[in-house]
Scaffold this active site. Sequence first.
Site, mmCIF file in Angstrom:
data_model
loop_
_atom_site.group_PDB
_atom_site.id
_atom_site.type_symbol
_atom_site.label_atom_id
_atom_site.label_comp_id
_atom_site.label_asym_id
_atom_site.label_seq_id
_atom_site.Cartn_x
_atom_site.Cartn_y
_atom_site.Cartn_z
ATOM 1 N N ASP A 14 0.807 -1.212 0.000
ATOM 2 C CA ASP A 14 0.000 0.000 0.000
ATOM 3 C C ASP A 14 0.849 1.276 0.000
ATOM 4 O O ASP A 14 2.010 1.275 0.408
ATOM 5 C CB ASP A 14 -0.898 0.047 1.246
ATOM 6 C CG ASP A 14 -2.046 -0.945 1.182
ATOM 7 O OD1 ASP A 14 -2.069 -1.785 0.264
ATOM 8 O OD2 ASP A 14 -2.921 -0.878 2.071
ATOM 9 N N HIS A 34 -6.297 2.730 -4.243
ATOM 10 C CA HIS A 34 -6.174 2.983 -2.801
ATOM 11 C C HIS A 34 -6.557 4.424 -2.479
ATOM 12 O O HIS A 34 -5.983 5.029 -1.573
ATOM 13 C CB HIS A 34 -4.736 2.684 -2.345
ATOM 14 C CG HIS A 34 -4.559 2.600 -0.858
ATOM 15 N ND1 HIS A 34 -5.475 1.990 -0.027
ATOM 16 C CD2 HIS A 34 -3.556 3.045 -0.051
ATOM 17 C CE1 HIS A 34 -5.039 2.051 1.219
ATOM 18 N NE2 HIS A 34 -3.888 2.703 1.233
ATOM 19 N N HIS A 52 3.585 -2.064 3.313
ATOM 20 C CA HIS A 52 3.559 -0.658 2.918
ATOM 21 C C HIS A 52 4.892 -0.263 2.308
ATOM 22 O O HIS A 52 5.892 -0.951 2.477
ATOM 23 C CB HIS A 52 3.253 0.246 4.122
ATOM 24 C CG HIS A 52 1.894 0.031 4.716
ATOM 25 N ND1 HIS A 52 1.628 -0.997 5.612
ATOM 26 C CD2 HIS A 52 0.721 0.694 4.536
ATOM 27 C CE1 HIS A 52 0.358 -0.947 5.952
ATOM 28 N NE2 HIS A 52 -0.217 0.059 5.317
#
Length: 273
Positions: free
Chosen positions: A92, A142, A238
């Site tokens: 992400d 996202h 991440h």
Amino acid sequence: MYASRYDPVMNSAVSAPHRPPRRPHAWLAALLLSQLLVAALWWRFGARWGLPAMIASHLPFWWGTLAPGSALFSPVLRRLPTSERVVWLTIDDGPSDDTRAILDLLDAHGAKATFFVVGERARARPELVRAIVERGHGIGNHSQCHPSAWFWALPPRRMRAEIDEAQRTLTALCGRAPRWFRAVAGHANPFLAPALRAHGLARVAWSARGYDAVLSDVTRTIARIERDLAPGAIVLLHEGARHGRNVEMLARLLQRLDALGYRTVLPEPLEVA
């Protein structure tokens, strides 16, 4: 065009249910019914019963909004339906300064991942988005601006704009529209589902995470992920965190996956009637 070297057959992709919301406003009936019951209790027994009933009636909606795996407002994929020793790596918050190093690491291990990218960051660094696609990885939506503090509370128009703008940005950069969506911080209020349905987006949560967006301890982070590894696990990672150790964390995780005999796969969307 969308230039990808990814071959779902050669990479042993796992079919995963692709469930965009079909009835995005179904929650309204439950809300209205619950409040009618609260009103009846309040009228019959007064605040002594009515107030606790009102509070209790709102708890499921708070849970549905704040719990990342909650499917109260829309379907959500929490793991891949397989008994094979495979995992889906999801990364992400990019693209970022980490992206190229992450791509090199994935290549070195023969691994694949889906990057859930932020629209405005993708627009600022389009060459990184194209590099992700060209190396055979997936791209997911996202949100456009990643409003981490307020995504759970966005009103309908702002929520729709977050999804719409990111989808337009990523479609223009990649040549085709993303099919998977990762909610910011995993939060999904009632206004998310209509926006997802408009674009045929299916929501993805996770089953293994190490809090690598905030924790800088590599050993502790990987131990948390490893504790929840299982066939079909969706691993949340991440990039670009302030502590600057996301690349090191991915390197350690890929080593552990190799040692434990796990392969990475990209899900092949399985349409659900």
